[in-house]
Design an enzyme around this catalytic site. Structure first.
Site, mmCIF file in Angstrom:
data_model
loop_
_atom_site.group_PDB
_atom_site.id
_atom_site.type_symbol
_atom_site.label_atom_id
_atom_site.label_comp_id
_atom_site.label_asym_id
_atom_site.label_seq_id
_atom_site.Cartn_x
_atom_site.Cartn_y
_atom_site.Cartn_z
ATOM 1 N N TYR A 160 0.841 -1.215 0.000
ATOM 2 C CA TYR A 160 0.000 0.000 0.000
ATOM 3 C C TYR A 160 0.872 1.260 0.000
ATOM 4 O O TYR A 160 0.620 2.208 -0.755
ATOM 5 C CB TYR A 160 -0.903 -0.044 1.234
ATOM 6 C CG TYR A 160 -1.906 1.081 1.347
ATOM 7 C CD1 TYR A 160 -3.057 1.101 0.565
ATOM 8 C CD2 TYR A 160 -1.722 2.114 2.268
ATOM 9 C CE1 TYR A 160 -3.989 2.128 0.683
ATOM 10 C CE2 TYR A 160 -2.647 3.145 2.400
ATOM 11 C CZ TYR A 160 -3.785 3.145 1.611
ATOM 12 O OH TYR A 160 -4.705 4.158 1.733
ATOM 13 N N LYS A 164 0.981 4.171 -2.769
ATOM 14 C CA LYS A 164 0.645 5.560 -2.428
ATOM 15 C C LYS A 164 1.831 6.498 -2.663
ATOM 16 O O LYS A 164 1.654 7.658 -3.048
ATOM 17 C CB LYS A 164 0.156 5.642 -0.982
ATOM 18 C CG LYS A 164 -1.176 4.922 -0.767
ATOM 19 C CD LYS A 164 -2.274 5.575 -1.581
ATOM 20 C CE LYS A 164 -3.582 4.836 -1.547
ATOM 21 N NZ LYS A 164 -4.616 5.476 -2.376
#
Ligand code: NAP
Length: 252
Positions: A160, A164
């Site tokens: 993640y 991001k």
């Protein structure tokens, strides 16, 4: 921040992952500011249709459209539907994203790839699909929904955090590339927001996050949506390549 009523009238927005959470709130803020909004979702058709029905009172066009944003074919088909139903996209909100958390030693390649596909490749594919039309028109706005985790990293979220952080690189690169053609590209980096994504976190973790957040609370989806609507509006005409933390001070 409230964008004046009809400040975005005449605009055609696409919000990915608009069926719930931050995406739904962003779609609502854009529609209330007067934009027509395509509501992308992957599987929550009923939720997207219910949102379209609820927002229809604001007098703008709403179009629920299914597509897995990580799949180039599905993105292409979605764009054709939007163009036929509403016209050329002038505002793109790359919001769709997922988590598949685990520590590195337990993280499978599939968990890594799935998160990158939905959360980073999706933004690349959707940006590519709308960029030509925006450059031709010499106007357009792209907003990527990154995260405080992309700025700081987080144990258990390597996939993640990479997605991001990747969105931040994508934002800055596209801002440089598309700026001379009149297209602005920015990112918001929320802290922890009360949505389905964070509902599964243990209460003890949420308490710790609140303790570390100067403003002393988690965000509501509307806290993020207001900044997205601002960045999409003419009030942000001279902002590009920015990554705006919307995290109550958590990332200081
Ligand atoms: P959420 O409530 O879990 O909603 C996720 C949305 O993304 C849903 O509409 C979902 O559609 C859609 N989606 C997931 N995978 C997709 C795919 N492959 N193609 C198209 N749509 C897809 O999430 P959220 O908390 O609102 O988060 C929205 C964004 O903000 C994400 O990028 C997330 O990383 C980011 N963010 C969230 C937080 C937070 O604390 N919640 C903090 C920082 C950043 P379906 O309903 O059809 O599955």
């Amino acid at each position: 921040m409230e964008i004046g009523q009809n400040g975005l009238s005449g605009e055609v927005a696409l919000v990915t992952g608009a069926s719930r959470g931050i995406g739904a709130a962003a779609a609502e803020a854009l529609a209330r500011a007067g934009a027509d909004v395509a509501l992308n979702y992957k599987q929550s058709r009923q939720a997207a249709e219910a949102l379209a029905e609820r927002l229809a009172v604001s007098g703008v066009k709403l179009l629920p459209v299914a597509a897995d944003v990580g799949d180039a074919g599905q993105v292409g088909a979605m764009m054709e539907k939007i163009e036929a139903g509403m016209g050329r996209v002038s505002i793109l909100i790359n919001n769709a994203g997922i988590t598949r958390d685990s520590l590195l030693m337990r993280m499978s390649g599939e968990d890594f790839d799935t998160v990158i596909a939905a959360s980073l490749r999706g933004a690349f594919l959707c940006s590519k699909a709308v960029a030509r039309g925006m450059m031709r028109a010499r106007r357009g706005v792209i907003i990527n929904v990154s995260s405080v985790i992309g700025r700081r990293g987080n144990a258990g979220q390597a996939n993640y955090a990479a997605a991001k952080a990747g969105l931040i690189g994508l934002t800055k690169s596209l801002a440089r590339e598309l700026g001379p053609r009149g297209v602005r590209v920015n990112a918001v980096a929320p802290g922890y927001v009360e949505t389905d994504m964070t509902a599964k976190l243990p209460d003890s973790m949420k308490e710790q996050i609140v303790k570390n957040t100067p403003l002393g609370r988690l965000a509501a989806p509307q806290d993020i949506a207001g900044v997205i609507a601002f960045l999409a509006s003419p009030a942000a005409a001279y902002i590009t390549g920015a990554v705006i933390p919307v995290d109550g001070g958590l990332g200081i």
